[in-house]
Scaffold this motif. Sequence first.
Motif, PDB file in Angstrom:
ATOM      1  N   VAL A   1       0.880  -1.373   0.004  1.00  0.00           N
ATOM      2  CA  VAL A   1       0.036  -0.166   0.408  1.00  0.00           C
ATOM      3  C   VAL A   1       0.824   1.190  -0.027  1.00  0.00           C
ATOM      4  O   VAL A   1       0.599   2.202  -0.538  1.00  0.00           O
ATOM      5  N   ALA A   2       1.781   1.363   0.895  1.00  0.00           N
ATOM      6  CA  ALA A   2       2.876   2.285   0.989  1.00  0.00           C
ATOM      7  C   ALA A   2       3.384   2.697  -0.649  1.00  0.00           C
ATOM      8  O   ALA A   2       3.702   3.871  -1.004  1.00  0.00           O
ATOM      9  N   ALA A   3       3.886   1.540  -1.188  1.00  0.00           N
ATOM     10  CA  ALA A   3       4.532   1.796  -2.514  1.00  0.00           C
ATOM     11  C   ALA A   3       3.503   2.415  -3.486  1.00  0.00           C
ATOM     12  O   ALA A   3       3.843   3.288  -4.343  1.00  0.00           O
ATOM     13  N   VAL A   4       2.309   1.889  -3.356  1.00  0.00           N
ATOM     14  CA  VAL A   4       1.445   2.444  -4.324  1.00  0.00           C
ATOM     15  C   VAL A   4       0.970   3.947  -4.154  1.00  0.00           C
ATOM     16  O   VAL A   4       1.112   4.683  -4.880  1.00  0.00           O
ATOM     17  N   ILE A   5       0.946   4.290  -2.762  1.00  0.00           N
ATOM     18  CA  ILE A   5       0.870   5.811  -2.599  1.00  0.00           C
ATOM     19  C   ILE A   5       1.827   6.522  -2.929  1.00  0.00           C
ATOM     20  O   ILE A   5       1.818   7.940  -3.342  1.00  0.00           O
ATOM     21  N   THR A   6       3.101   6.092  -2.760  1.00  0.00           N
ATOM     22  CA  THR A   6       4.170   6.692  -2.936  1.00  0.00           C
ATOM     23  C   THR A   6       4.482   6.912  -4.366  1.00  0.00           C
ATOM     24  O   THR A   6       4.652   8.190  -4.867  1.00  0.00           O
ATOM     25  N   VAL A   7       4.130   6.112  -5.426  1.00  0.00           N
ATOM     26  CA  VAL A   7       4.069   6.333  -6.625  1.00  0.00           C
ATOM     27  C   VAL A   7       3.092   7.251  -7.052  1.00  0.00           C
ATOM     28  O   VAL A   7       3.085   8.191  -7.770  1.00  0.00           O
ATOM     29  N   TRP A   8       1.815   7.358  -6.513  1.00  0.00           N
ATOM     30  CA  TRP A   8       0.767   8.139  -6.741  1.00  0.00           C
ATOM     31  C   TRP A   8       1.014   9.484  -6.221  1.00  0.00           C
ATOM     32  O   TRP A   8       0.963  10.471  -6.958  1.00  0.00           O
ATOM     33  N   SER A   9       1.767   9.750  -5.251  1.00  0.00           N
ATOM     34  CA  SER A   9       2.370  11.146  -4.637  1.00  0.00           C
ATOM     35  C   SER A   9       3.233  11.780  -5.419  1.00  0.00           C
ATOM     36  O   SER A   9       3.343  12.687  -5.814  1.00  0.00           O
ATOM     37  N   ALA A  10       4.216  10.518  -6.119  1.00  0.00           N
ATOM     38  CA  ALA A  10       5.317  11.256  -7.076  1.00  0.00           C
ATOM     39  C   ALA A  10       4.438  11.766  -8.084  1.00  0.00           C
ATOM     40  O   ALA A  10       4.936  12.914  -8.877  1.00  0.00           O
ATOM     41  N   GLY A  11       3.518  11.104  -8.921  1.00  0.00           N
ATOM     42  CA  GLY A  11       2.897  11.497  -9.796  1.00  0.00           C
ATOM     43  C   GLY A  11       2.192  12.691  -9.770  1.00  0.00           C
ATOM     44  O   GLY A  11       2.082  13.722 -10.524  1.00  0.00           O
TER      45      GLY A  11
END
Length: 194
Positions: A167-177
């Motif tokens: 979940v952290a990895a998904v939100i990490t990519v989302w926030s970067a985008g």
Amino acid sequence: MSLVSGVRTARFLAASTTLRIVLTPVVMALLMADGAEPGRTSTVTLVLFCIAAATDFLDGYLARRWDLTTKLGSFLDTTADKLLVTGVLIALVAVERASPWIAVIIIGRELVILGLRGVIAAEGTVMQPSFLGKLKTTIQFAAIALAIARPGEPIAGLYLDEWVMIVAAVITVWSAGDYLARFASSVTGRPAAS
């Protein structure tokens, strides 16, 4: 706020950030001593990590409340966060309690956004944390804390900390985008799409 109390407050915030930086290698060393399974130092490791993570939230809250946000303070606070997350993640990968792929996603994102912050700062602007950025930090801290403690048995083949790390990895990519989209004009020289 008087000048004296302002100086004391700034010192307190600097000490809090410094504590986060100092605790990073301590938490890493304790993790390495424990190895793949939580051992005799896992409780101490977890407490120290939670103290370090709590200073991040405390710093941000007090800086806003006391109106002491500065470019230098923002840079040091952000750097301390990155150091804590990346350092402890590397230690977790080394003791096989975190996926190298997820660590690459999280650390890679931090490097990209750190570079973006540099570009933005060169224009004289401070990149304020977004809701997604704050959520990302909170979920990363939770996932790391769970990986240190590793409670319970696997659920559908993965431990709870491994699910939260995904979940952290998904939100990490989302926030970067989100950051890259909002500040695209700084990188490309063209206005961001509305």
